[in-house]
Scaffold this motif. Structure first.
Motif, PDB file in Angstrom:
ATOM      1  N   SER A 146       0.839  -1.196   0.000  1.00 41.41           N
ATOM      2  CA  SER A 146       0.000   0.000   0.000  1.00 41.41           C
ATOM      3  C   SER A 146       0.874   1.246   0.000  1.00 41.41           C
ATOM      4  N   CYS A 147       0.258   2.367  -0.241  1.00 39.83           N
ATOM      5  CA  CYS A 147       0.961   3.648  -0.167  1.00 39.83           C
ATOM      6  C   CYS A 147      -0.040   4.688   0.313  1.00 39.83           C
ATOM      7  N   GLU A 148       0.265   5.289   1.446  1.00 39.95           N
ATOM      8  CA  GLU A 148      -0.620   6.307   2.007  1.00 39.95           C
ATOM      9  C   GLU A 148       0.204   7.521   2.410  1.00 39.95           C
ATOM     10  N   ALA A 149      -0.183   8.674   1.902  1.00 44.48           N
ATOM     11  CA  ALA A 149       0.513   9.926   2.193  1.00 44.48           C
ATOM     12  C   ALA A 149      -0.147  10.631   3.367  1.00 44.48           C
ATOM     13  N   LYS A 150       0.685  11.280   4.174  1.00 49.03           N
ATOM     14  CA  LYS A 150       0.189  12.086   5.294  1.00 49.03           C
ATOM     15  C   LYS A 150       0.927  13.419   5.253  1.00 49.03           C
ATOM     16  N   PHE A 151       0.197  14.445   4.883  1.00 51.87           N
ATOM     17  CA  PHE A 151       0.768  15.783   4.786  1.00 51.87           C
ATOM     18  C   PHE A 151       0.409  16.586   6.020  1.00 51.87           C
ATOM     19  N   GLY A 152       1.349  17.380   6.471  1.00 52.11           N
ATOM     20  CA  GLY A 152       1.106  18.302   7.569  1.00 52.11           C
ATOM     21  C   GLY A 152       1.386  19.709   7.090  1.00 52.11           C
ATOM     22  N   SER A 153       1.840  20.559   7.994  1.00 53.22           N
ATOM     23  CA  SER A 153       2.086  21.952   7.633  1.00 53.22           C
ATOM     24  C   SER A 153       3.562  22.245   7.397  1.00 53.22           C
ATOM     25  N   GLY A 154       4.422  21.264   7.569  1.00 52.74           N
ATOM     26  CA  GLY A 154       5.858  21.512   7.425  1.00 52.74           C
ATOM     27  C   GLY A 154       6.405  21.159   6.055  1.00 52.74           C
ATOM     28  N   LYS A 155       7.719  21.117   5.981  1.00 48.39           N
ATOM     29  CA  LYS A 155       8.417  20.838   4.727  1.00 48.39           C
ATOM     30  C   LYS A 155       8.483  19.352   4.396  1.00 48.39           C
ATOM     31  N   SER A 156       8.203  18.499   5.356  1.00 46.88           N
ATOM     32  CA  SER A 156       8.268  17.061   5.108  1.00 46.88           C
ATOM     33  C   SER A 156       6.870  16.451   5.185  1.00 46.88           C
ATOM     34  N   PHE A 157       6.759  15.245   4.656  1.00 42.47           N
ATOM     35  CA  PHE A 157       5.502  14.505   4.697  1.00 42.47           C
ATOM     36  C   PHE A 157       5.827  13.021   4.814  1.00 42.47           C
ATOM     37  N   HIS A 158       4.847  12.242   5.197  1.00 40.03           N
ATOM     38  CA  HIS A 158       5.020  10.803   5.366  1.00 40.03           C
ATOM     39  C   HIS A 158       4.394  10.056   4.202  1.00 40.03           C
ATOM     40  N   LEU A 159       5.051   8.989   3.787  1.00 42.70           N
ATOM     41  CA  LEU A 159       4.464   8.021   2.866  1.00 42.70           C
ATOM     42  C   LEU A 159       4.650   6.664   3.530  1.00 42.70           C
ATOM     43  N   ASP A 160       3.559   6.081   3.950  1.00 37.86           N
ATOM     44  CA  ASP A 160       3.609   4.824   4.680  1.00 37.86           C
ATOM     45  C   ASP A 160       3.161   3.680   3.789  1.00 37.86           C
TER      46      ASP A 160
END
Length: 140
Positions: A76-90
């Motif tokens: 699977s691939c799930e993105a999690k964006f926040g307010s900073g310069k980085s983001f997660h892809l799990d």
């Protein structure tokens, strides 16, 4: 619904114990990330032309159940964006019977290749290149 890509374990991916080598899980995660970005409509050629590229900042794999040759799995691939310069892809590697084999947590950024710095709002910049965040980050 989370984006998923099917994979099959190949014999040359095995270690001396007969199960998937630890480094191969990182490759499975990469396959899911690239396929996910493509499914979300991100125009890679346009990104590169504008001197932008996603960069992997960290990755962690938690091994749960072994995989053996010829097993069919989904990544699977799930993105999690926040307010900073980085983001997660799990990524979750799931066996055909529903058992989780591994979960992979990645932190990425979107780098301006000329300035050699991460962009401030990666989600907005990716969206300007056709990225549909809803494909990888439902409800974002």
């Amino acid at each position: 619904m989370t984006f998923r890509v099917p994979l099959q374990v190949r014999s040359y991916e095995l270690d001396a114990l007969g199960h998937v080598n630890h480094a191969v899980y990182h490759q499975y995660g990469e396959v899911a990330r690239v396929a996910g970005f493509q499914a979300a409509g991100c125009d890679w050629d346009a990104l590169v032309a504008r001197r932008m590229a996603p960069v992997l900042l960290s990755t962690t794999v938690n091994f749960r159940r072994e995989l053996r040759a010829d097993e069919h799995v989904e990544a699977s691939c799930e993105a999690k964006f926040g307010s900073g310069k980085s983001f997660h892809l799990d990524t979750v590697i799931t066996k055909a019977d529903g058992t989780i084999s591994a979960d992979i947590t990645c932190v990425l950024g979107l780098m301006d290749l000329e300035a050699r710095k991460l962009v401030a709002d990666p989600k907005s910049v990716l969206e300007s290149f056709g990225f549909d965040a809803e494909i990888l980050a439902p409800g974002s």
